[in-house]
Motif scaffolding. Structure first.
Motif, mmCIF file in Angstrom:
data_model
loop_
_atom_site.group_PDB
_atom_site.id
_atom_site.type_symbol
_atom_site.label_atom_id
_atom_site.label_comp_id
_atom_site.label_asym_id
_atom_site.label_seq_id
_atom_site.Cartn_x
_atom_site.Cartn_y
_atom_site.Cartn_z
ATOM 1 N N VAL A 1 3.527 -17.469 5.139
ATOM 2 C CA VAL A 1 3.987 -17.472 5.959
ATOM 3 C C VAL A 1 3.241 -17.186 7.144
ATOM 4 O O VAL A 1 3.441 -16.896 8.228
ATOM 5 C CB VAL A 1 5.215 -16.035 5.853
ATOM 6 N N THR A 2 1.743 -16.815 7.277
ATOM 7 C CA THR A 2 1.321 -15.938 7.725
ATOM 8 C C THR A 2 0.248 -16.957 8.755
ATOM 9 O O THR A 2 0.231 -16.747 10.175
ATOM 10 C CB THR A 2 0.167 -14.844 7.502
ATOM 11 N N HIS A 3 -0.184 -17.426 7.748
ATOM 12 C CA HIS A 3 -0.315 -19.182 8.406
ATOM 13 C C HIS A 3 0.889 -19.869 9.355
ATOM 14 O O HIS A 3 0.356 -20.784 9.961
ATOM 15 C CB HIS A 3 -0.850 -19.713 7.463
ATOM 16 N N ALA A 4 1.850 -19.983 8.449
ATOM 17 C CA ALA A 4 2.753 -20.851 9.510
ATOM 18 C C ALA A 4 3.348 -20.574 10.586
ATOM 19 O O ALA A 4 3.720 -21.425 11.332
ATOM 20 C CB ALA A 4 4.307 -20.913 8.158
ATOM 21 N N ALA A 5 3.090 -19.357 10.634
ATOM 22 C CA ALA A 5 4.227 -19.311 11.868
ATOM 23 C C ALA A 5 3.024 -17.656 13.172
ATOM 24 O O ALA A 5 3.470 -17.000 12.362
ATOM 25 C CB ALA A 5 5.777 -18.102 11.354
ATOM 26 N N GLN A 6 2.645 -18.559 13.777
ATOM 27 C CA GLN A 6 1.626 -17.208 14.633
ATOM 28 C C GLN A 6 2.990 -16.646 15.535
ATOM 29 O O GLN A 6 4.140 -16.624 15.881
ATOM 30 C CB GLN A 6 1.404 -18.425 15.923
ATOM 31 N N GLY A 7 2.141 -15.427 15.535
ATOM 32 C CA GLY A 7 2.186 -14.397 16.127
ATOM 33 C C GLY A 7 3.358 -13.473 15.524
ATOM 34 O O GLY A 7 3.923 -12.188 16.419
ATOM 35 N N LEU A 8 3.158 -13.925 14.111
ATOM 36 C CA LEU A 8 4.017 -12.767 13.278
ATOM 37 C C LEU A 8 2.942 -11.954 12.800
ATOM 38 O O LEU A 8 1.731 -12.191 12.545
ATOM 39 C CB LEU A 8 4.289 -13.116 11.817
ATOM 40 N N THR A 9 2.911 -10.043 13.066
ATOM 41 C CA THR A 9 2.381 -9.687 12.117
ATOM 42 C C THR A 9 3.150 -9.138 10.928
ATOM 43 O O THR A 9 4.307 -8.643 10.152
ATOM 44 C CB THR A 9 2.223 -8.153 12.335
ATOM 45 N N VAL A 10 2.276 -9.642 10.044
ATOM 46 C CA VAL A 10 2.323 -9.759 8.061
ATOM 47 C C VAL A 10 2.733 -8.260 7.436
ATOM 48 O O VAL A 10 0.701 -8.659 7.569
ATOM 49 C CB VAL A 10 2.487 -11.317 7.809
ATOM 50 N N VAL A 11 2.883 -7.887 6.798
ATOM 51 C CA VAL A 11 2.352 -6.769 5.515
ATOM 52 C C VAL A 11 2.821 -7.274 4.171
ATOM 53 O O VAL A 11 3.323 -8.164 3.526
ATOM 54 C CB VAL A 11 3.682 -6.040 6.002
ATOM 55 N N ALA A 12 1.533 -6.969 3.337
ATOM 56 C CA ALA A 12 1.447 -7.585 2.311
ATOM 57 C C ALA A 12 2.325 -6.434 1.457
ATOM 58 O O ALA A 12 2.223 -5.508 1.569
ATOM 59 C CB ALA A 12 0.289 -8.261 2.196
ATOM 60 N N THR A 13 3.134 -7.333 0.032
ATOM 61 C CA THR A 13 3.748 -6.412 -0.804
ATOM 62 C C THR A 13 2.113 -5.944 -1.972
ATOM 63 O O THR A 13 2.171 -7.465 -2.401
ATOM 64 C CB THR A 13 4.819 -6.121 -0.758
ATOM 65 N N GLY A 14 3.133 -5.043 -3.333
ATOM 66 C CA GLY A 14 2.296 -5.762 -4.189
ATOM 67 C C GLY A 14 0.475 -5.064 -4.709
ATOM 68 O O GLY A 14 0.337 -5.102 -5.514
ATOM 69 N N LEU A 15 0.096 -4.526 -3.279
ATOM 70 C CA LEU A 15 -1.200 -4.084 -3.729
ATOM 71 C C LEU A 15 -1.293 -2.507 -4.307
ATOM 72 O O LEU A 15 -2.699 -2.335 -5.000
ATOM 73 C CB LEU A 15 -1.924 -3.378 -2.237
ATOM 74 N N THR A 16 0.088 -2.086 -5.086
ATOM 75 C CA THR A 16 -0.247 -0.505 -5.420
ATOM 76 C C THR A 16 -1.179 -0.501 -6.862
ATOM 77 O O THR A 16 -1.255 0.442 -7.297
ATOM 78 C CB THR A 16 0.838 0.703 -5.803
ATOM 79 N N TYR A 17 -0.251 -1.816 -7.416
ATOM 80 C CA TYR A 17 -0.637 -2.129 -8.940
ATOM 81 C C TYR A 17 -1.838 -1.807 -8.842
ATOM 82 O O TYR A 17 -2.278 -2.081 -10.090
ATOM 83 C CB TYR A 17 0.195 -3.215 -9.667
ATOM 84 N N LEU A 18 -2.994 -2.368 -8.390
ATOM 85 C CA LEU A 18 -4.380 -3.135 -7.926
ATOM 86 C C LEU A 18 -5.325 -2.135 -8.823
ATOM 87 O O LEU A 18 -6.068 -0.995 -8.392
ATOM 88 C CB LEU A 18 -4.646 -3.642 -6.974
ATOM 89 N N GLN A 19 -4.699 -0.496 -8.130
ATOM 90 C CA GLN A 19 -5.166 1.019 -8.260
ATOM 91 C C GLN A 19 -6.482 1.038 -7.907
ATOM 92 O O GLN A 19 -6.385 1.116 -6.430
ATOM 93 C CB GLN A 19 -4.679 1.671 -9.671
ATOM 94 N N GLU A 20 -7.307 1.570 -8.173
ATOM 95 C CA GLU A 20 -8.095 1.849 -8.018
ATOM 96 C C GLU A 20 -9.804 0.723 -7.033
ATOM 97 O O GLU A 20 -10.147 0.451 -6.229
ATOM 98 C CB GLU A 20 -9.618 2.120 -9.233
ATOM 99 N N PHE A 21 -9.059 -0.943 -7.430
ATOM 100 C CA PHE A 21 -9.214 -1.947 -6.644
ATOM 101 C C PHE A 21 -8.794 -2.723 -5.649
ATOM 102 O O PHE A 21 -8.780 -3.855 -4.956
ATOM 103 C CB PHE A 21 -10.046 -2.950 -8.146
ATOM 104 N N LEU A 22 -7.834 -1.816 -5.194
ATOM 105 C CA LEU A 22 -6.369 -1.586 -3.654
ATOM 106 C C LEU A 22 -8.076 -2.132 -3.028
ATOM 107 O O LEU A 22 -7.571 -3.425 -1.971
ATOM 108 C CB LEU A 22 -5.762 -0.567 -3.469
ATOM 109 N N PRO A 23 -8.413 -1.205 -2.539
ATOM 110 C CA PRO A 23 -9.674 -1.839 -1.515
ATOM 111 C C PRO A 23 -9.942 -2.812 -1.039
ATOM 112 O O PRO A 23 -10.420 -3.564 -0.759
ATOM 113 C CB PRO A 23 -10.408 -0.095 -0.711
ATOM 114 N N HIS A 24 -10.648 -3.017 -2.612
ATOM 115 C CA HIS A 24 -11.309 -4.278 -2.911
ATOM 116 C C HIS A 24 -10.094 -5.558 -2.501
ATOM 117 O O HIS A 24 -11.618 -6.684 -1.998
ATOM 118 C CB HIS A 24 -11.868 -4.687 -4.444
ATOM 119 N N ILE A 25 -9.439 -6.058 -2.957
ATOM 120 C CA ILE A 25 -8.780 -7.334 -2.850
ATOM 121 C C ILE A 25 -8.523 -6.866 -0.990
ATOM 122 O O ILE A 25 -8.472 -7.889 -0.438
ATOM 123 C CB ILE A 25 -7.452 -6.427 -3.911
#
Length: 474
Positions: A372-396
């Motif tokens: 959706v980020t690439h398809a629709a210009q002008g949107l600010t897109v927030v991602a979900t699901g990152l908490t599961y990454l735990q220590e590696f959240l900033p890496h991803i």
């Protein structure tokens, strides 16, 4: 039970990156994140305001208000913690029902005739501001939103499940929840009237100083149910134009009545078939269903096991054309496929064990955000699901931000266990491992047992609410 390795169990970033490459070959992992000088610390212009970082706090459904829809001290504490986080985008705080009968639980915040809703919203915003002062970020720009909702088929005002307001007949859910089978579909007239309730609540939020409202279109609640209502007759169902009609009218009404108030949409970009514990080992398996499957948004009706983002892309473009600037990408519903939007090793009490390594779900959520980020210009897109990454959240997160997959990294459960996570990561360059959310799902299971919502394993104030010997055993 299949044994999956929790991210927190990988010995180093290189080992985790190798597993991530097996799960999602097309994606990257930064081995040494830059933290306070990297992509998460870059500024972001949203609604004419320059935000100093790329963290967003997801809205969460509260279970600790009063029966009249007002906040308790626990509710206010949570909103203060949203401010303490230092995140520059606070997306809705939690789901706020526009009418009492639209609540998903009897203690959810709502616009209620027995409560001064204007005062409630002013108090919530004041707690966020107090938290930001406490964290030393009071002078930094930020955006605060309020998520507006009606729970539709999952409405249980005063815990009366017979008050369910489904938007479509759903064979699997109506077998699972008999009260939904007995409930009449919400009528077109009721939907027309609800537009006024959403608009009135949006106006209260605007007057209280909120920067935007989120018109909730995810997780199986009313607007999401309408998006998937292929078999509903009349103007609010059927083809894409009919299924998106209610959301389009909401946007038009709010914009007409609240000129200058931002509008966001959190939506389930794709769905999964309803799942249930498998008879052999408790791992999630699809419930019995017929094909074509005509009861979801973002599924191929003939191959519902396949990720299909065509409708998500079409909806994102539709929203962008209507000058919606904030889009929060989630998936599925916690009622029938919690593994899709809330990856976890440990299921909630009414759930099932993960059907595959939860890293697959993280990867699919990132693919949806990128599409959706690439398809629709002008949107600010927030991602979900990152908490599961735990220590590696900033890496991803750093790899995905550099790739342009989304604009802000959303966290929900993590801010319950460690409210200061974003600020500490960006200002001090480290995380408190002992406070990282390990996806025990107690923030969901506790309300199922009649407790208030919160992080019982890691928040000492919640832990103290339980008798000795009743702590989480994992």
């Amino acid at each position: 039970m299949t044994a999956f390795t929790s991210p927190g169990k990988f010995r180093d970033a290189a080992t985790f990156a190798a597993r991530w490459k097996e799960i999602a070959p097309e994606r990257e992992c930064v081995l040494e994140p830059a933290l306070g000088t990297g992509p998460l610390a870059q500024s972001l212009v949203v609604e004419g305001r320059t935000l100093p970082n790329r963290f967003a706090i997801h809205p969460m459904e509260g279970w600790d208000g009063t029966t009249e829809g007002a906040p308790s001290e626990w509710t206010l504490r949570r909103w203060r913690h949203f401010g303490v986080s230092g995140a520059a985008l606070i997306w809705g705080g939690e789901a706020f029902a526009v009418v009492p009968e639209g609540r998903a639980n009897a203690r959810q915040l709502c616009r209620h005739p027995a409560t001064d809703t204007a005062e409630t919203l002013t108090r919530l915003r004041a707690e966020v501001l107090a938290g930001r002062t406490e964290a030393g970020v009071a002078n930094e720009p930020f955006l605060l939103g309020l998520q507006l909702t009606h729970s539709g088929r999952f409405s249980v005002p005063e815990m009366n499940r017979a008050a369910s307001k489904p938007a479509q007949r759903h064979p699997v859910l109506e077998h699972r929840y008999p009260a939904q089978r007995a409930a009449a579909l919400i009528t077109d007239v009721e939907l027309d009237e609800l537009i006024g309730a959403f608009t009135a609540t949006a106006k209260l939020a605007w007057n209280a100083g909120f920067d935007f409202v989120d018109l909730k279109a995810c997780h199986g609640y009313l607007v999401h149910d309408l998006l998937g209502a292929h078999t509903r007759p009349g103007p609010y169902g059927g083809d894409f134009n009919g299924r998106t009609r209610f959301l389009r009218l909401l946007i038009e009404a709010v914009r007409s009545e609240c000129m200058g108030l931002g509008i966001g949409v959190r939506f389930s970009a794709f769905d999964r078939l309803p799942h249930e514990p498998g008879p052999a080992n408790g791992e999630g398996v699809p419930s019995a269903h017929e094909l074509p499957w005509l009861h979801s948004f973002g599924l191929d009706p003939t191959r519902p096991e396949r990720l299909d983002l065509r409708e998500a892309v079409e909806l994102a473009r539709l929203l962008a054309r209507r000058d919606v600037r904030l889009l929060n990408v989630s998936a599925g519903s916690p009622y029938w496929c919690p593994h899709a939007q809330r990856p976890a090793l440990f299921p909630p009490s009414d759930g099932y064990l993960p059907p595959r390594d939860p890293l697959h779900e993280v990867a699919d959520l990132l693919r949806a955000a990128e599409a959706v980020t690439h398809a629709a210009q002008g949107l600010t897109v927030v991602a979900t699901g990152l908490t599961y990454l735990q220590e590696f959240l900033p890496h991803i997160a750093e790899a995905e931000l550099a790739r342009g997959s989304f604009h802000a990294a959303g966290i929900g459960r993590l801010v319950l266990s460690d409210p200061g996570y974003p600020r500490r990561l960006l200002k001090e360059g480290h995380v408190e491992r002992r406070l990282l959310c390990r996806t025990f799902s107690e923030c969901t299971s506790a309300p199922r047992k009649g407790e208030i919502s919160g992080c019982y394993p890691l928040d000492p104030d919640y832990k103290a609410l339980r008798p000795r010997g009743d702590a989480d055993p994992r």
